[in-house]
Design a protein around this motif. Structure first.
Motif, PDB file in Angstrom:
ATOM      1  N   VAL A  22       1.005  -1.142   0.109  1.00  0.00           N
ATOM      2  CA  VAL A  22      -0.121  -0.095   0.036  1.00  0.00           C
ATOM      3  C   VAL A  22       1.029   1.296  -0.017  1.00  0.00           C
ATOM      4  O   VAL A  22       0.726   2.108  -0.689  1.00  0.00           O
ATOM      5  CB  VAL A  22      -1.198  -0.176   1.005  1.00  0.00           C
ATOM      6  N   VAL A  26       1.115   3.969  -2.861  1.00  0.00           N
ATOM      7  CA  VAL A  26       0.779   5.428  -2.662  1.00  0.00           C
ATOM      8  C   VAL A  26       1.824   6.448  -3.084  1.00  0.00           C
ATOM      9  O   VAL A  26       1.598   7.440  -3.518  1.00  0.00           O
ATOM     10  CB  VAL A  26       0.103   5.519  -1.490  1.00  0.00           C
ATOM     11  N   ARG A  30       2.021   9.447  -5.928  1.00  0.00           N
ATOM     12  CA  ARG A  30       2.160  10.631  -5.369  1.00  0.00           C
ATOM     13  C   ARG A  30       3.352  11.208  -6.000  1.00  0.00           C
ATOM     14  O   ARG A  30       3.375  12.415  -6.336  1.00  0.00           O
ATOM     15  CB  ARG A  30       2.466  10.528  -3.790  1.00  0.00           C
TER      16      ARG A  30
ATOM     17  N   LEU B   3      -5.614  15.111  -0.439  1.00  0.00           N
ATOM     18  CA  LEU B   3      -5.217  14.361  -1.432  1.00  0.00           C
ATOM     19  C   LEU B   3      -4.538  12.867  -1.039  1.00  0.00           C
ATOM     20  O   LEU B   3      -4.791  11.832  -1.419  1.00  0.00           O
ATOM     21  CB  LEU B   3      -4.535  14.810  -2.575  1.00  0.00           C
ATOM     22  N   ASP B   4      -3.575  13.085  -0.071  1.00  0.00           N
ATOM     23  CA  ASP B   4      -2.982  12.284   0.598  1.00  0.00           C
ATOM     24  C   ASP B   4      -3.943  11.104   1.463  1.00  0.00           C
ATOM     25  O   ASP B   4      -3.623  10.035   1.579  1.00  0.00           O
ATOM     26  CB  ASP B   4      -1.842  12.611   1.535  1.00  0.00           C
ATOM     27  N   LEU B   7      -5.770   9.142  -1.243  1.00  0.00           N
ATOM     28  CA  LEU B   7      -5.050   8.012  -1.681  1.00  0.00           C
ATOM     29  C   LEU B   7      -4.790   6.840  -0.646  1.00  0.00           C
ATOM     30  O   LEU B   7      -5.174   5.700  -0.893  1.00  0.00           O
ATOM     31  CB  LEU B   7      -3.517   8.612  -1.979  1.00  0.00           C
ATOM     32  N   ALA B   8      -4.464   7.180   0.462  1.00  0.00           N
ATOM     33  CA  ALA B   8      -4.290   6.012   1.503  1.00  0.00           C
ATOM     34  C   ALA B   8      -5.597   5.442   2.156  1.00  0.00           C
ATOM     35  O   ALA B   8      -5.718   4.330   2.188  1.00  0.00           O
ATOM     36  CB  ALA B   8      -3.944   6.953   2.747  1.00  0.00           C
TER      37      ALA B   8
END
Lengths: 112, 167
Positions: A22, A26, A30, B3-4, B7-8
């Motif tokens: 994961v 990510v 990013r 956003l982070d 995403l997580a």
């Protein structure tokens, strides 16, 4: 509609990614890193284009230049010239059978 | 929501979804990463989409479909390559017999519409209405697909027909 079943829970447990996976995904997303998948897709596309385009390039016939010849008589000579290129002298206009044997190539642009 | 954080939150379900569709962890990670990267680009250029989950799951579904098609086209080459591949060792054989491998094999045998439906809902944890929208079908059609998918999966895995969990 989608009331959860034991099967759903088993499915989720079996497919559960590791925390490392994961985090990796990510971080990759990013950072905007192109994945190997994308790179492979581009390589595929390039290979297909090459495979399709190469035969077309090889099959393309060379362009023919349009040739304009100027034929004049000068005494017993037949003078054949091509603008800007070779001048060809054909001998013995009166005896056409000899003409091919007496062809003279003069350097480009030259005229007698 | 940042956003982070999005995403997580989306990554685990998306990874389960792509693994179920593709059956290989490495490829599933690639496809999931591409889908999340598309969300990042969309977010940075035009702001957040109306539904971030629908956005990434739709992209992942499309890319996984292309990946499966590509793999199917390469089947003859893979068969030839496997003829010369070394015989799998005891460890590889044990992994192949594991429960995860059995689940992946059972998923692979499902028809694509059913596989996508069950994976969106069960693995991706999408709501019924969201999954129906993603698949472009009505909620009742999704309900039918889910029912068939669960029945087939249960049969393939040798389990009793799944019983709905009491609320």
């Amino acid at each position: 509609m989608n009331d959860e079943t034991d099967l759903d829970r088993r499915l989720r447990a079996d497919l559960e990614p590791t925390p490392e996976a994961v985090a990796r995904v990510v971080a990759g997303a990013r950072a905007g890193r192109p994945s190997r998948h994308l790179a492979a897709s581009l390589a595929w596309a390039a290979a297909v284009l090459l495979a399709l385009g190469l035969p077309l390039l090889l099959l393309e016939s060379p362009r023919r230049e349009t040739a304009t010849l100027n034929i004049t008589n000068s005494g017993d000579l037949v003078l054949v010239t091509r603008a800007g290129h070779h001048a060809i002298l054909g001998g013995a206009a009166a005896d056409p059978a000899r003409a091919p044997q007496s062809l003279v190539l003069v350097r480009p642009g030259a005229t007698p | 929501m940042t956003l982070d954080a999005i995403l997580a939150e989306l990554a685990p379900g998306l990874l389960r979804f792509t693994l179920g569709l593709l059956g290989e962890r490495a490829v599933a990670e690639e496809v999931a990463q591409d889908a999340l990267a598309a969300l990042v680009v969309r977010w940075q250029r035009h702001g957040p989409p109306e539904n971030a989950a629908a956005f990434v799951f739709a992209i992942a579904r499309r890319r996984a479909g292309r990946e499966r098609l590509k793999r199917r086209l390469l089947v003859p080459l893979v068969l030839v390559a496997n003829r010369f591949a070394p015989v799998p060792g005891p460890e590889a054989l044990a992994v192949g017999r594991s429960q995860v491998a059995a689940t992946l094999a059972a998923l692979d045998r499902l028809p694509r519409p059913e596989r996508e439906a069950i994976l969106l809902v069960a693995a991706g944890e999408r709501s019924g209405s969201e999954a129906a929208t993603l698949l472009g079908i009505s909620p009742s059609a999704l309900k039918m697909r889910l029912h068939r998918a669960r029945r087939r999966l249960s049969e393939a895995l040798g389990e009793a027909v799944p019983v709905k969990r009491s609320p």
